[in-house]
Design a protein around this motif. Sequence first.
Motif, mmCIF file in Angstrom:
data_model
loop_
_atom_site.group_PDB
_atom_site.id
_atom_site.type_symbol
_atom_site.label_atom_id
_atom_site.label_comp_id
_atom_site.label_asym_id
_atom_site.label_seq_id
_atom_site.Cartn_x
_atom_site.Cartn_y
_atom_site.Cartn_z
ATOM 1 N N ILE A 23 0.843 -1.213 0.000
ATOM 2 C CA ILE A 23 0.000 0.000 0.000
ATOM 3 C C ILE A 23 0.872 1.256 0.000
ATOM 4 C CG2 ILE A 23 -2.015 -1.092 1.086
ATOM 5 C CD1 ILE A 23 -1.116 0.272 3.749
ATOM 6 N N ILE A 100 -10.938 -5.533 -2.171
ATOM 7 C CA ILE A 100 -11.283 -4.714 -1.006
ATOM 8 C C ILE A 100 -11.356 -3.264 -1.494
ATOM 9 C CG2 ILE A 100 -10.660 -4.065 1.375
ATOM 10 C CD1 ILE A 100 -11.279 -7.098 0.904
ATOM 11 N N ALA A 126 -4.956 -1.593 3.507
ATOM 12 C CA ALA A 126 -4.944 -0.364 4.320
ATOM 13 C C ALA A 126 -5.877 -0.509 5.520
ATOM 14 C CB ALA A 126 -5.354 0.826 3.457
HETATM 15 N N1 SAM Z 1 -7.550 -2.669 -1.952
HETATM 16 C C1 SAM Z 1 -6.911 -1.638 -1.162
HETATM 17 C C2 SAM Z 1 -6.545 -2.225 0.221
HETATM 18 O O1 SAM Z 1 -6.590 -3.432 0.394
HETATM 19 O O2 SAM Z 1 -6.191 -1.437 1.091
HETATM 20 C C3 SAM Z 1 -7.745 -0.381 -1.052
HETATM 21 C C4 SAM Z 1 -8.088 0.227 -2.372
HETATM 22 S S1 SAM Z 1 -9.058 1.666 -2.264
HETATM 23 C C5 SAM Z 1 -9.372 1.989 -3.977
HETATM 24 C C6 SAM Z 1 -7.884 2.914 -1.939
HETATM 25 C C7 SAM Z 1 -8.135 3.587 -0.576
HETATM 26 O O3 SAM Z 1 -7.496 2.827 0.457
HETATM 27 C C8 SAM Z 1 -7.536 4.970 -0.480
HETATM 28 O O4 SAM Z 1 -8.388 5.964 -1.022
HETATM 29 C C9 SAM Z 1 -7.382 5.137 1.022
HETATM 30 O O5 SAM Z 1 -8.616 5.473 1.609
HETATM 31 C C10 SAM Z 1 -6.993 3.709 1.428
HETATM 32 N N2 SAM Z 1 -5.519 3.581 1.417
HETATM 33 C C11 SAM Z 1 -4.760 2.987 0.467
HETATM 34 N N3 SAM Z 1 -3.450 3.097 0.773
HETATM 35 C C12 SAM Z 1 -3.387 3.783 1.942
HETATM 36 C C13 SAM Z 1 -2.317 4.221 2.766
HETATM 37 N N4 SAM Z 1 -1.052 3.993 2.427
HETATM 38 N N5 SAM Z 1 -2.627 4.905 3.906
HETATM 39 C C14 SAM Z 1 -3.898 5.146 4.249
HETATM 40 N N6 SAM Z 1 -4.953 4.747 3.511
HETATM 41 C C15 SAM Z 1 -4.710 4.091 2.366
#
Ligand code: SAM
Length: 298
Positions: A23, A100, A126
Amino acid sequence: MLSGQSVEPPRLAAGLHIVATPIGNLRDITLRALETLAAADLIACEDTRVTRKLLDHYGIATPLTPYHEHNATEARPKLLARLAAGESIALVSDAGTPLISDPGFKLVRAVSEVGLTIHAAPGPSAALTALAVAGLPTDRFFFEGFLPSKDGQRRNRIAELCNIPATLILYESGPRVGRTLQALAEILGARQAAVCRELTKLHEEVRRGDLAALAKAYEEDAKFPAEIRGEFTLVIAPPTASEAVMDADEMDAMLRKALRHASVKDAVSDVAHATGRPRREIYQRALALSEGEDGAAE
Ligand code: SAM
């Protein structure tokens, strides 16, 4: 096996492989994820440029094909045909665990419906990363993902979350985080929360406090847009037992009062307006109350 920066792929079982990717920090990838990506016949990914960067970092040259919300309907049958022919296909998203708040559910369902195999190479998400650092109860949690972007729909959805007896986990984008925290503070009240920003990345930050204080902090930050850039996961404490009971009792009292001088329909409208809660929930409660009160009168 992993040796230095290159990966020698082992033989991979046929079927669909759901592979979690970092992430933020590129080192947060498992050895099995790397082996699977290197050995697959094909990698289906959201944005080929994002996944190419990850593969280049680890010296993996497996071909990529896009699979995202705009092409999934056409892409899915082609992937199914290749899986039916005995190939191994890895599914990744731009970051974290596929499916997710990311594409993949319909593909997994379709693959299972035709009796082909689905494997998982688990890894970062995340939601769980934020839960792990938030400092809030972890015994029960409810993953909401993204709230609706329209204000009214978002408030209704937050009202529906009000009485869930679990820690809440929400995804949010930088530009909306202040407004979302404001709505959460107004509807959920004085709960503790953690705003987790850019987890595992250079500008990682976790701010803890009550919702109103956090909303204020991000309202102030809105004047400095650089501060609210990035990806956010919000973690919110569950309601205390007395809060949940008080909410239901308060709503009942409000409804009883309204039902004394208005039709069920009008009473539901008034209470929905006053509480921001969904009409359906209030309507069911109003019916239960009026039936109970009729019964008591007999
Ligand atoms: N499938 C991903 C997962 O398993 O975390 C999530 C995908 S979703 C489209 C993307 C969202 O996850 C972002 O808008 C944010 O809300 C959250 N996110 C992803 N990376 C992050 C990080 N490094 N720190 C905080 N929130 C994060």
